[in-house]
Scaffold this motif. Structure first.
Motif, PDB file in Angstrom:
ATOM      1  N   VAL A  26       1.055  -1.574   0.216  1.00  0.00           N
ATOM      2  CA  VAL A  26       0.066   0.338  -0.516  1.00  0.00           C
ATOM      3  C   VAL A  26       1.225   0.951   0.039  1.00  0.00           C
ATOM      4  CG1 VAL A  26      -1.763   1.508   0.677  1.00  0.00           C
ATOM      5  CG2 VAL A  26      -1.630  -1.236   2.134  1.00  0.00           C
ATOM      6  N   SER A  27       1.074   2.305  -1.089  1.00  0.00           N
ATOM      7  CA  SER A  27       1.474   3.095  -1.266  1.00  0.00           C
ATOM      8  C   SER A  27       1.142   4.667   0.192  1.00  0.00           C
ATOM      9  CB  SER A  27       1.371   3.890  -2.291  1.00  0.00           C
ATOM     10  OG  SER A  27       1.646   3.128  -3.813  1.00  0.00           O
ATOM     11  N   LYS A  28       1.920   5.506   0.316  1.00  0.00           N
ATOM     12  CA  LYS A  28       1.396   6.805   1.295  1.00  0.00           C
ATOM     13  C   LYS A  28       0.157   7.310   0.374  1.00  0.00           C
ATOM     14  CE  LYS A  28       3.751  10.783   3.217  1.00  0.00           C
ATOM     15  NZ  LYS A  28       3.383  10.273   4.806  1.00  0.00           N
ATOM     16  N   GLY A  29      -0.552   7.365   1.759  1.00  0.00           N
ATOM     17  CA  GLY A  29      -1.913   7.782   1.032  1.00  0.00           C
ATOM     18  C   GLY A  29      -2.963   7.441   0.724  1.00  0.00           C
ATOM     19  N   GLU A  30      -2.185   6.232  -0.044  1.00  0.00           N
ATOM     20  CA  GLU A  30      -3.313   5.057  -0.590  1.00  0.00           C
ATOM     21  C   GLU A  30      -4.676   5.017   0.396  1.00  0.00           C
ATOM     22  OE1 GLU A  30      -3.525   1.725  -3.925  1.00  0.00           O
ATOM     23  OE2 GLU A  30      -2.218   1.797  -2.424  1.00  0.00           O
ATOM     24  N   LYS A  31      -5.876   4.819  -0.312  1.00  0.00           N
ATOM     25  CA  LYS A  31      -6.987   4.372   0.683  1.00  0.00           C
ATOM     26  C   LYS A  31      -7.667   2.628   0.026  1.00  0.00           C
ATOM     27  CE  LYS A  31      -7.542   8.492   2.336  1.00  0.00           C
ATOM     28  NZ  LYS A  31      -6.409   8.536   1.469  1.00  0.00           N
ATOM     29  N   VAL A  32      -7.061   1.540   0.494  1.00  0.00           N
ATOM     30  CA  VAL A  32      -6.896   0.312  -0.277  1.00  0.00           C
ATOM     31  C   VAL A  32      -9.001  -0.391   0.358  1.00  0.00           C
ATOM     32  CG1 VAL A  32      -5.531   0.290  -0.838  1.00  0.00           C
ATOM     33  CG2 VAL A  32      -5.758  -1.381   1.351  1.00  0.00           C
ATOM     34  N   ALA A  33      -9.218  -0.996  -0.140  1.00  0.00           N
ATOM     35  CA  ALA A  33     -10.413  -1.609   1.163  1.00  0.00           C
ATOM     36  C   ALA A  33      -9.889  -3.528   0.547  1.00  0.00           C
ATOM     37  CB  ALA A  33     -11.813  -1.885   0.105  1.00  0.00           C
ATOM     38  N   VAL A  34      -9.995  -3.855   2.153  1.00  0.00           N
ATOM     39  CA  VAL A  34      -9.601  -5.264   2.057  1.00  0.00           C
ATOM     40  C   VAL A  34     -11.464  -6.458   2.024  1.00  0.00           C
ATOM     41  CG1 VAL A  34      -8.759  -7.427   3.971  1.00  0.00           C
ATOM     42  CG2 VAL A  34      -7.361  -5.448   2.991  1.00  0.00           C
ATOM     43  N   ILE A  35     -11.917  -7.200   0.974  1.00  0.00           N
ATOM     44  CA  ILE A  35     -12.422  -7.313   1.054  1.00  0.00           C
ATOM     45  C   ILE A  35     -12.419  -9.333   0.783  1.00  0.00           C
ATOM     46  CG2 ILE A  35     -13.707  -6.017   0.006  1.00  0.00           C
ATOM     47  CD1 ILE A  35     -13.929  -7.470  -2.729  1.00  0.00           C
ATOM     48  N   GLY A  36     -13.488 -10.036   1.629  1.00  0.00           N
ATOM     49  CA  GLY A  36     -13.904 -11.489   1.488  1.00  0.00           C
ATOM     50  C   GLY A  36     -14.626 -11.770   2.497  1.00  0.00           C
ATOM     51  N   PRO A  37     -15.322 -13.025   2.416  1.00  0.00           N
ATOM     52  CA  PRO A  37     -16.888 -13.570   3.150  1.00  0.00           C
ATOM     53  C   PRO A  37     -16.251 -13.161   5.142  1.00  0.00           C
ATOM     54  CG  PRO A  37     -15.297 -15.538   2.079  1.00  0.00           C
ATOM     55  CD  PRO A  37     -14.798 -13.966   1.790  1.00  0.00           C
ATOM     56  N   ASN A  38     -17.424 -13.582   5.112  1.00  0.00           N
ATOM     57  CA  ASN A  38     -17.239 -14.239   7.461  1.00  0.00           C
ATOM     58  C   ASN A  38     -15.824 -15.055   7.249  1.00  0.00           C
ATOM     59  OD1 ASN A  38     -21.028 -13.202   7.110  1.00  0.00           O
ATOM     60  ND2 ASN A  38     -18.810 -12.216   7.788  1.00  0.00           N
ATOM     61  N   GLY A  39     -15.511 -14.709   8.281  1.00  0.00           N
ATOM     62  CA  GLY A  39     -13.606 -15.737   8.082  1.00  0.00           C
ATOM     63  C   GLY A  39     -12.945 -15.438   7.795  1.00  0.00           C
ATOM     64  N   SER A  40     -12.901 -14.872   6.624  1.00  0.00           N
ATOM     65  CA  SER A  40     -11.178 -14.866   5.760  1.00  0.00           C
ATOM     66  C   SER A  40      -9.804 -14.329   6.247  1.00  0.00           C
ATOM     67  CB  SER A  40     -12.215 -13.894   4.493  1.00  0.00           C
ATOM     68  OG  SER A  40     -12.428 -12.875   4.257  1.00  0.00           O
ATOM     69  N   GLY A  41     -10.799 -13.543   6.967  1.00  0.00           N
ATOM     70  CA  GLY A  41      -9.720 -13.725   8.177  1.00  0.00           C
ATOM     71  C   GLY A  41      -8.735 -11.212   8.124  1.00  0.00           C
ATOM     72  N   LYS A  42     -10.024 -10.818   7.553  1.00  0.00           N
ATOM     73  CA  LYS A  42     -10.061  -9.549   7.597  1.00  0.00           C
ATOM     74  C   LYS A  42      -9.439  -8.803   9.070  1.00  0.00           C
ATOM     75  CE  LYS A  42     -14.457  -9.479   5.972  1.00  0.00           C
ATOM     76  NZ  LYS A  42     -14.236 -10.696   6.474  1.00  0.00           N
ATOM     77  N   THR A  43     -10.145  -9.016   9.857  1.00  0.00           N
ATOM     78  CA  THR A  43     -10.545  -8.236  11.206  1.00  0.00           C
ATOM     79  C   THR A  43      -8.567  -9.555  11.275  1.00  0.00           C
ATOM     80  OG1 THR A  43     -12.418  -8.572  11.576  1.00  0.00           O
ATOM     81  CG2 THR A  43     -10.947  -8.593  13.516  1.00  0.00           C
ATOM     82  N   THR A  44      -8.474 -10.228  11.665  1.00  0.00           N
ATOM     83  CA  THR A  44      -7.043 -10.889  11.714  1.00  0.00           C
ATOM     84  C   THR A  44      -5.607  -9.714  10.788  1.00  0.00           C
ATOM     85  OG1 THR A  44      -7.972 -13.002  11.753  1.00  0.00           O
ATOM     86  CG2 THR A  44      -5.573 -13.376  11.492  1.00  0.00           C
TER      87      THR A  44
END
Ligand SMILES: Nc1ncnc2c1ncn2[C@@H]1O[C@H](COP(=O)(O)OP(=O)(O)OP(=O)(O)O)[C@@H](O)[C@H]1O
Ligand SMILES: [Mg+2]
Length: 204
Positions: A26-44
Motif C-alpha cells: 500500500v502506497s503512502k496516502g492510498e486508500k484500499v479496501a480489504v474484502i472477503g467473506p465472513n471468516g476470511s481473515g480480515k479482522t485478523t
C-alpha cells in the motif's frame, strides 16, 4: 517508498490456516479496501498490522521498517489509529473520549476545546457531547471511534467495518471523512458498498 508491505503473511489458528501467503503493498496516502467473506481473515489481518496479533509466518513493513516482532510496539502503534467494529469506549463523556486520545498523543495545541467542538459538529455528535459514551448506540459509538481516530492525524488508519452499524446519512459522512484524510487507509469490509470510494480492492 511503500507505506505498508505485507510479505508472505500467514496465520494459523489451532492448526487451521486462516491467511496463507498473503502479499500486497500500500502506497503512502492510498486508500484500499480489504474484502472477503465472513471468516476470511480480515479482522485478523487488521490485528496483525496493528501488532495485536502475531503472524505465524511472514512479515509486515511500515515505511520500510519491519514491524512484525517489534520490541517497542508502542512506538509503531502511536503512528497508527485503529477502529474496530464494536469499538471500546472510555466510561466518560463523548467529549472526553475524543479529548483523551489527543492529550496522550501530544495534544498541546492552541484552541484545544474549540477544535474538539468542531470535530463533534463534523461527526453529528454535538448533541451527544456530554453523554456517557458507554450508553451510545452501536452506530453512535462507531461515529465517536472514527472521530477519535481521525483527530489523532495518524499516518496509517486501520478500519474494521467502521460503518456497519451506521445509518446511510452517517455512513456517507464517515466515508467522506475517510476519503478526505491524508492518512493511508486500510478498510476491511465484507460488502462492496465502501469500495467505490477506495482507490483499490484487495481480496482475501
Ligand atoms: N483468537 C482466535 N482463535 C481461534 N480462531 C480464531 C481467532 N481469531 C479468529 N479466528 C478464526 O479465524 C478466522 C478468521 O477470523 P476473522 O475474524 O479474521 O474473519 P473476518 O474476515 O474478519 O470475518 P467477518 O467478516 O465475520 O468479520 C475465523 O474462522 C475465526 O474463527
Ligand atoms: Mg471481521
Amino acid at each position: 517508498m511503500a507505506e505498508i508491505v505485507v510479505k508472505d503473511l500467514s496465520k494459523t489458528f489451532d492448526g487451521r490456516s486462516v491467511i496463507k501467503d498473503l502479499n500486497f503493498t500500500v502506497s503512502k496516502g492510498e486508500k484500499v479496501a480489504v474484502i472477503g467473506p465472513n471468516g476470511s481473515g480480515k479482522t485478523t489481518l487488521i490485528r496483525m498490522i496493528s501488532l495485536l496479533e502475531q503472524p505465524t509466518s511472514g512479515d509486515i513493513y511500515f515505511t520500510g521498517e519491519k514491524i512484525t516482532g517489534a520490541v517497542e510496539k508502542w512506538r509503531v502503534r502511536r503512528r497508527m489509529a485503529v477502529v474496530f467494529q464494536r469499538p471500546p469506549v472510555l466510561n466518560t463523556s463523548v467529549y472526553e473520549n475524543i479529548a483523551a486520545g489527543l492529550k496522550i498523543r501530544g495534544g498541546n495545541r492552541r484552541n484545544f476545546a474549540t477544535w474538539i467542538e468542531g470535530v463533534l459538529r463534523d461527526f453529528n455528535l454535538s448533541e451527544l457531547r456530554d453523554k456517557n459514551a458507554r450508553r451510545l448506540s452501536g452506530g453512535e459509538k462507531q461515529l465517536l471511534a472514527l472521530a477519535r481516530a481521525l483527530v489523532l492525524e495518524p499516518e496509517l488508519l486501520l478500519l474494521d467495518e467502521p460503518t456497519s452499524n451506521m445509518d446511510p446519512e452517517n455512513s456517507a459522512l464517515a466515508m467522506k471523512a475517510i476519503e478526505n484524510t491524508k492518512a493511508t487507509v486500510i478498510i476491511a469490509s465484507p460488502t462492496d458498498a465502501v469500495h467505490r470510494q477506495m482507490n483499490r480492492t484487495i481480496t482475501i
